[in-house]
Design a protein around this motif. Structure first.
Motif, mmCIF file in Angstrom:
data_model
loop_
_atom_site.group_PDB
_atom_site.id
_atom_site.type_symbol
_atom_site.label_atom_id
_atom_site.label_comp_id
_atom_site.label_asym_id
_atom_site.label_seq_id
_atom_site.Cartn_x
_atom_site.Cartn_y
_atom_site.Cartn_z
ATOM 1 N N ASN A 1 0.749 -1.276 0.261
ATOM 2 C CA ASN A 1 0.376 -0.282 0.149
ATOM 3 C C ASN A 1 1.005 1.851 -0.436
ATOM 4 N N ASN B 1 5.923 -0.140 -3.116
ATOM 5 C CA ASN B 1 5.747 0.003 -3.827
ATOM 6 C C ASN B 1 4.899 0.375 -4.876
ATOM 7 N N ARG B 2 3.722 1.748 -4.391
ATOM 8 C CA ARG B 2 3.215 2.350 -4.913
ATOM 9 C C ARG B 2 4.260 3.936 -5.398
ATOM 10 N N ASP C 1 -1.515 8.890 -7.547
ATOM 11 C CA ASP C 1 -0.861 7.641 -6.542
ATOM 12 C C ASP C 1 -0.152 7.939 -5.556
ATOM 13 N N ASP D 1 -3.087 8.633 -2.932
ATOM 14 C CA ASP D 1 -3.836 7.066 -2.665
ATOM 15 C C ASP D 1 -3.546 7.075 -2.033
ATOM 16 N N ILE D 2 -1.921 7.224 -1.812
ATOM 17 C CA ILE D 2 -0.746 6.615 -0.118
ATOM 18 C C ILE D 2 -1.482 7.108 0.874
#
Length: 280
Positions: free
Chosen positions: A178, A181-182, A206, A209-210
């Motif tokens: 979550n 890697n994001r 992105d 979203d994190i």
């Protein structure tokens, strides 16, 4: 080792920025020739022997076809024949392919007859690639907005001066699926030299979203107003959603700024969470 700066650079007369593509073409040819003369492409391209004739490397004997298969472009190889026609995209493609082909010769036998030279049998690919990266990065960091050849051989945007350390900074291991890697994917999208404005916007999305994932975890350590302001920026400027009330008339400089703000905020959040969770 600290990079050597010569007189004109040290006193600010020659800062080496924004040179034209004509200079870039000459520098790439010079760099290729430098490594070719040291036999760093012998493993890939093979060698012509005065006795045995041509001994192929792993590319086979049709170099022009090899470059066409890999790059899907005509008029790329031989570099010495076509470099004056290269676009900057052609040059970056060639750089990435040469990175895949280069290797440092380590051991072999010297064939003295007719000054044939060294026939190498053992090569160090990682060392050759690292030396190639060092030479290439001294060049492309000063072309246009600045680029860098990554450790895995991708030409990337260097990033805004004074802030590019954020793009390379390692975030503490926290949540691979979550968060960790994001972040890596978002930074890669943002730095690709062919990335479009929409792809960079997607990289910012992105990161939002994190932040959304971290939001409930960080609430007790972060002021409510500061927290809401971060998401208001994303929601009101056509980054996360799309509706008639959102603003979308802004340029790349603004998008770059907000990317760095969000990336640094995630670094801060993860460190705060790691600190407080280690105490529980």
């Amino acid at each position: 080792m600290t990079e050597r700066q010569y007189y004109s650079t040290r006193i600010g007369i020659n800062i080496g920025e924004n040179f034209p593509i004509e200079t870039l073409r000459e520098l790439i040819l010079s760099t290729y020739t430098f490594f070719e003369d040291k036999e760093y492409f012998q493993e890939a391209f093979g060698k012509t022997c005065v006795d045995a004739g041509y001994i192929s490397g792993f590319c086979g004997s049709d170099f022009k076809g090899y470059f066409l298969r890999k790059l899907r472009k005509h008029n790329i190889w031989p570099i010495k024949d076509y470099y004056l026609e290269y676009s900057d995209n052609d040059i970056f493609d060639v750089i990435e392919l040469l990175f895949d082909l280069i290797s440092k010769p380590i051991e072999g036998t010297y064939h003295s007859w007719g000054e044939c030279g060294w026939h190498y049998t053992i090569f160090d690919k990682a060392q050759g690639q690292e030396e190639f990266r060092t030479e290439i990065n001294e060049i492309i960091r000063d072309y246009k907005e600045g680029f860098t050849l990554s450790e895995d051989g991708q030409v990337m945007l260097l990033g805004d001066k004074g802030l590019n350390y954020l793009l390379n900074a390692q975030i503490p291991n926290y949540d691979p699926q979550n968060v960790d890697n994001r972040i890596e994917v978002a930074v890669l999208k943002f730095r690709r030299y062919r990335s479009t404005f929409n792809e960079r916007k997607d990289a910012v999305r992105d990161l939002v979203d994190i932040l959304e994932f971290l939001r409930p975890k960080i609430k007790e350590y972060m002021l409510t107003k500061d927290e809401s302001d971060l998401f208001n920026i994303a929601n009101n400027f056509a980054i996360r959603h799309h509706n008639e009330k959102q603003k979308d008339n802004y340029d790349a400089l603004w998008l770059n700024w907000i990317f760095y703000i969000y990336l640094s905020t995630i670094h801060m959040m993860v460190r705060v969470l790691k600190k407080f969770e280690s105490k529980t």
